[in-house]
Design a protein around this motif. Structure first.
Motif, PDB file in Angstrom:
ATOM      1  N   GLU A  73       0.819  -1.217   0.000  1.00 32.45           N
ATOM      2  CA  GLU A  73       0.000   0.000   0.000  1.00 32.45           C
ATOM      3  C   GLU A  73       0.850   1.263   0.000  1.00 32.45           C
ATOM      4  O   GLU A  73       0.489   2.263  -0.625  1.00 32.45           O
ATOM      5  CB  GLU A  73      -0.943   0.004   1.208  1.00 32.45           C
ATOM      6  CG  GLU A  73      -1.966   1.138   1.203  1.00 32.45           C
ATOM      7  CD  GLU A  73      -3.007   1.011   0.096  1.00 32.45           C
ATOM      8  OE1 GLU A  73      -3.860   1.903   0.001  1.00 32.45           O
ATOM      9  OE2 GLU A  73      -2.975   0.034  -0.685  1.00 32.45           O
ATOM     10  N   ARG A 105       1.768   1.929  -3.445  1.00 31.98           N
ATOM     11  CA  ARG A 105       0.603   2.453  -4.164  1.00 31.98           C
ATOM     12  C   ARG A 105       0.421   3.948  -3.905  1.00 31.98           C
ATOM     13  O   ARG A 105       0.073   4.717  -4.807  1.00 31.98           O
ATOM     14  CB  ARG A 105      -0.660   1.702  -3.748  1.00 31.98           C
ATOM     15  CG  ARG A 105      -0.732   0.250  -4.216  1.00 31.98           C
ATOM     16  CD  ARG A 105      -2.156  -0.273  -4.067  1.00 31.98           C
ATOM     17  NE  ARG A 105      -2.226  -1.712  -4.302  1.00 31.98           N
ATOM     18  CZ  ARG A 105      -2.442  -2.625  -3.353  1.00 31.98           C
ATOM     19  NH1 ARG A 105      -2.588  -2.249  -2.098  1.00 31.98           N
ATOM     20  NH2 ARG A 105      -2.503  -3.897  -3.655  1.00 31.98           N
ATOM     21  N   VAL A 155      -2.007   5.424  -6.547  1.00 32.87           N
ATOM     22  CA  VAL A 155      -3.084   4.455  -6.795  1.00 32.87           C
ATOM     23  C   VAL A 155      -3.475   3.730  -5.503  1.00 32.87           C
ATOM     24  O   VAL A 155      -3.811   2.544  -5.508  1.00 32.87           O
ATOM     25  CB  VAL A 155      -2.670   3.422  -7.878  1.00 32.87           C
ATOM     26  CG1 VAL A 155      -2.546   4.092  -9.223  1.00 32.87           C
ATOM     27  CG2 VAL A 155      -1.362   2.713  -7.501  1.00 32.87           C
ATOM     28  N   ARG A 184      -5.360   2.142  -2.421  1.00 31.55           N
ATOM     29  CA  ARG A 184      -6.683   1.520  -2.357  1.00 31.55           C
ATOM     30  C   ARG A 184      -7.385   1.806  -1.044  1.00 31.55           C
ATOM     31  O   ARG A 184      -8.600   1.967  -1.010  1.00 31.55           O
ATOM     32  CB  ARG A 184      -6.546   0.005  -2.535  1.00 31.55           C
ATOM     33  CG  ARG A 184      -6.092  -0.405  -3.927  1.00 31.55           C
ATOM     34  CD  ARG A 184      -6.017  -1.920  -4.049  1.00 31.55           C
ATOM     35  NE  ARG A 184      -5.529  -2.324  -5.365  1.00 31.55           N
ATOM     36  CZ  ARG A 184      -5.269  -3.578  -5.704  1.00 31.55           C
ATOM     37  NH1 ARG A 184      -5.453  -4.548  -4.815  1.00 31.55           N
ATOM     38  NH2 ARG A 184      -4.834  -3.878  -6.909  1.00 31.55           N
ATOM     39  N   ARG A 185      -6.630   1.818   0.048  1.00 30.93           N
ATOM     40  CA  ARG A 185      -7.243   2.009   1.359  1.00 30.93           C
ATOM     41  C   ARG A 185      -7.119   3.489   1.742  1.00 30.93           C
ATOM     42  O   ARG A 185      -6.227   3.881   2.485  1.00 30.93           O
ATOM     43  CB  ARG A 185      -6.573   1.085   2.376  1.00 30.93           C
ATOM     44  CG  ARG A 185      -6.747  -0.378   2.024  1.00 30.93           C
ATOM     45  CD  ARG A 185      -6.199  -1.309   3.078  1.00 30.93           C
ATOM     46  NE  ARG A 185      -4.752  -1.403   3.083  1.00 30.93           N
ATOM     47  CZ  ARG A 185      -4.048  -2.199   2.285  1.00 30.93           C
ATOM     48  NH1 ARG A 185      -4.656  -2.947   1.372  1.00 30.93           N
ATOM     49  NH2 ARG A 185      -2.721  -2.245   2.378  1.00 30.93           N
ATOM     50  N   ARG A 186      -8.023   4.294   1.248  1.00 29.92           N
ATOM     51  CA  ARG A 186      -7.902   5.746   1.379  1.00 29.92           C
ATOM     52  C   ARG A 186      -8.531   6.294   2.660  1.00 29.92           C
ATOM     53  O   ARG A 186      -8.135   7.350   3.140  1.00 29.92           O
ATOM     54  CB  ARG A 186      -8.526   6.446   0.162  1.00 29.92           C
ATOM     55  CG  ARG A 186      -7.788   6.144  -1.144  1.00 29.92           C
ATOM     56  CD  ARG A 186      -8.384   6.907  -2.317  1.00 29.92           C
ATOM     57  NE  ARG A 186      -7.653   6.647  -3.547  1.00 29.92           N
ATOM     58  CZ  ARG A 186      -6.560   7.284  -3.921  1.00 29.92           C
ATOM     59  NH1 ARG A 186      -6.061   8.229  -3.145  1.00 29.92           N
ATOM     60  NH2 ARG A 186      -5.948   6.986  -5.055  1.00 29.92           N
ATOM     61  N   GLU A 218     -11.015   2.023   6.248  1.00 27.64           N
ATOM     62  CA  GLU A 218     -10.421   0.995   5.388  1.00 27.64           C
ATOM     63  C   GLU A 218      -9.025   0.601   5.877  1.00 27.64           C
ATOM     64  O   GLU A 218      -8.687  -0.589   5.905  1.00 27.64           O
ATOM     65  CB  GLU A 218     -10.342   1.512   3.947  1.00 27.64           C
ATOM     66  CG  GLU A 218     -11.695   1.612   3.256  1.00 27.64           C
ATOM     67  CD  GLU A 218     -11.606   2.338   1.926  1.00 27.64           C
ATOM     68  OE1 GLU A 218     -12.502   2.117   1.091  1.00 27.64           O
ATOM     69  OE2 GLU A 218     -10.655   3.134   1.718  1.00 27.64           O
ATOM     70  N   TRP A 230      -7.957  -3.169   7.628  1.00 31.06           N
ATOM     71  CA  TRP A 230      -6.845  -3.986   7.116  1.00 31.06           C
ATOM     72  C   TRP A 230      -5.842  -4.299   8.225  1.00 31.06           C
ATOM     73  O   TRP A 230      -5.456  -5.459   8.411  1.00 31.06           O
ATOM     74  CB  TRP A 230      -6.158  -3.258   5.969  1.00 31.06           C
ATOM     75  CG  TRP A 230      -4.962  -4.007   5.441  1.00 31.06           C
ATOM     76  CD1 TRP A 230      -3.691  -4.012   5.947  1.00 31.06           C
ATOM     77  CD2 TRP A 230      -4.929  -4.897   4.327  1.00 31.06           C
ATOM     78  NE1 TRP A 230      -2.872  -4.820   5.223  1.00 31.06           N
ATOM     79  CE2 TRP A 230      -3.602  -5.389   4.222  1.00 31.06           C
ATOM     80  CE3 TRP A 230      -5.883  -5.319   3.398  1.00 31.06           C
ATOM     81  CZ2 TRP A 230      -3.213  -6.282   3.227  1.00 31.06           C
ATOM     82  CZ3 TRP A 230      -5.490  -6.209   2.403  1.00 31.06           C
ATOM     83  CH2 TRP A 230      -4.180  -6.681   2.321  1.00 31.06           C
TER      84      TRP A 230
END
Length: 208
Positions: free
Chosen positions: A163, A166, A171, A173-175, A179, A183
């Motif tokens: 992450e 990312r 990009v 995913r866990r914004r 979230e 995780w």
């Protein structure tokens, strides 16, 4: 002994360096940092010694709240690991942290000593502290006995995966906070199951 005035000046220099590096990158001069802090360049060097040392202090400031979550002892291990993972994950997700990481990665080939120092004072120190916490938990039977340093790296891998990369590439995913915490909470639970005292064999023994 550091006087209140010296301490305040110290903080102004760090704040100035933090802001200017985010605005212009590591190429920002010590003269510019001194001007932003309202002091002389000689004062900056007197407090920090070098540009590399100043950058290291700024990174350590970032890591301090995360390190505070990791204190070896008899407390609730799950709560300790959860607090740490959430704090670290939330810090990694900030734009400021990602900007600093981009600076470090960009400058590492030109300043290898800086990169090594940042690792030792940042992620390397964090891994060592986490290994201390896990090692203590192993000694008191809260986790099965194994290599604490290996366990620390495995825990970090579970908690954050790719992450952080990312985020650097835009990009993520866990914004949201929910979230990220969902995780990391799942990662903590998986780690504690894998290192439960009743687990039959350690990874290292299986591999040998």
């Amino acid at each position: 002994m550091t006087t209140p005035l010296a301490g305040a000046r110290h903080e102004r220099v760090r704040d100035a360096a933090r802001a200017l590096w985010l605005e212009h990158g590591y190429q920002t001069s010590m003269d510019a940092i001194a001007r932003r802090a309202g002091c002389s360049k000689q004062t900056v060097y007197a407090h920090f010694g070098s540009k590399e040392e100043l950058f290291r202090h700024v990174v350590e400031d970032l890591m301090a709240p995360i390190m505070a979550c990791l204190e070896p002892g008899e407390g609730d291990l799950e709560a300790t690991l959860t607090a740490f993972a959430r704090s670290y994950g939330d810090t990694l997700a900030t734009a400021e942290t990602q900007a600093r990481r981009r600076i470090a990665f960009t400058e590492a080939p030109r300043y290898p000593d800086l990169a090594k120092g940042l690792y030792r004072g940042g992620l390397g120190h964090l891994v060592d502290r986490l290994a201390e916490v896990l090692g203590e938990a192993m000694r008191r039977g809260a986790l099965r006995r194994d290599d604490p340093a290996q366990a620390a790296e495995l825990f970090l891998g579970l908690c954050f995966g790719v992450e952080s990369e990312r985020h650097l590439l835009g990009v993520a995913r866990r914004r949201t906070l929910a979230e990220r915490h969902a995780w990391t909470d799942a990662a903590v639970a998986a780690f504690l199951r894998a290192y439960a005292p009743s687990f039959p064999l350690s990874l290292s023994r299986k591999q040998s």
